[in-house]
Design an enzyme around this catalytic site. Sequence first.
Site, mmCIF file in Angstrom:
data_model
loop_
_atom_site.group_PDB
_atom_site.id
_atom_site.type_symbol
_atom_site.label_atom_id
_atom_site.label_comp_id
_atom_site.label_asym_id
_atom_site.label_seq_id
_atom_site.Cartn_x
_atom_site.Cartn_y
_atom_site.Cartn_z
ATOM 1 N N ASP A 91 0.852 -1.207 0.000
ATOM 2 C CA ASP A 91 0.000 0.000 0.000
ATOM 3 C C ASP A 91 0.884 1.252 0.000
ATOM 4 O O ASP A 91 0.905 2.029 0.943
ATOM 5 C CB ASP A 91 -0.898 -0.073 1.247
ATOM 6 C CG ASP A 91 -1.914 1.041 1.337
ATOM 7 O OD1 ASP A 91 -1.978 1.869 0.414
ATOM 8 O OD2 ASP A 91 -2.639 1.063 2.346
ATOM 9 N N LYS A 93 0.816 3.820 -2.139
ATOM 10 C CA LYS A 93 0.123 5.053 -2.571
ATOM 11 C C LYS A 93 1.051 6.007 -3.321
ATOM 12 O O LYS A 93 1.277 7.152 -2.934
ATOM 13 C CB LYS A 93 -0.519 5.783 -1.389
ATOM 14 C CG LYS A 93 -1.650 5.002 -0.741
ATOM 15 C CD LYS A 93 -2.402 5.834 0.275
ATOM 16 C CE LYS A 93 -3.546 5.083 0.909
ATOM 17 N NZ LYS A 93 -3.121 3.984 1.797
ATOM 18 N N ASP A 96 3.455 10.716 -7.525
ATOM 19 C CA ASP A 96 4.427 11.687 -8.028
ATOM 20 C C ASP A 96 4.503 11.591 -9.552
ATOM 21 O O ASP A 96 3.767 10.820 -10.165
ATOM 22 C CB ASP A 96 5.795 11.429 -7.363
ATOM 23 C CG ASP A 96 6.584 12.717 -7.152
ATOM 24 O OD1 ASP A 96 6.538 13.604 -8.038
ATOM 25 O OD2 ASP A 96 7.257 12.828 -6.117
#
Length: 258
Positions: A91, A93, A96
């Site tokens: 996880d 996430k 960018d």
Amino acid sequence: PKKVLTYGERSELCTHPVTKELFKIMHEKETNLVVSADLKTTKEVLQVLKKIGPHICMAKTHIDIIEDYNPEFVTQLCEIAKKHNFLLFEDRKFADIGNTVKLQYSSGLYRISDWAHVINAHSVPGEGVVKGLKEVGLVKDRACLLIAEMSSLGNLATGDYTVATIKMAEENKDFVVGFISQKKLCDDPTLVHMTPGVKLECGKDSLGQQYLTPDEVIGRRGSDIIIVGRGIVQAHDIVKAAKAYQQAGYLAYQQLLP
Ligand code: 6AU
């Protein structure tokens, strides 16, 4: 109304190897439960997964929480996953520009692309985030979930943001296999919806996390998978808790079937 497909039927329809495998596991093990093993030591994570492995289809990690990380941990993690037939979801996430997430996914201390079948990403940077991750993940048969909605109070992943995220997923189905969301967002049976913020009793924590029950998430909101962290890992008896979530989630699914 459309006929609800079984996990077995959905596995057949999937062309991506990760979702094909995931729905197969869900069908065979009779579980739509993903545990979120948000614990601080390698020992705790491995112990929890050894115990509840039979009840989950996937284990979700936050590898950067772990204080005594070492590459041997990942080897053991993979062994347990193989033994108990579940997948691994980091996880991370990602959020960018494409070039940066590419490096974050493949390199650094954790080399996430080496071991995680599934990762997730925020859609906020635009399609470049998916394109970058894909350059690493595609050749390794990895999969990505886009965060289309969040469970936390006041989050900004709503409305047009969610709609644009669904479109981004549909246009990148060779790598994006579904969503982190609070409900079913699209009818494509080969895309998977995974919902965090789940507890047997709804409510919230002190930092904005909001909980729904397995029955609400699977039965009423049409999601496919419940992601449960503290509801299991902070229970007195984690095996008993995992079984309870497995049963609640699976029963809600069975009741949807014709
Ligand atoms: O069951 P909990 O509240 O102990 O843990 C929920 C887990 C945490 C969060 O980082 C994660 O689910 N999560 C996510 C994910 C999976 O991407 C998105 C979100 O909107 N809410 C959420 O809680 O590890």
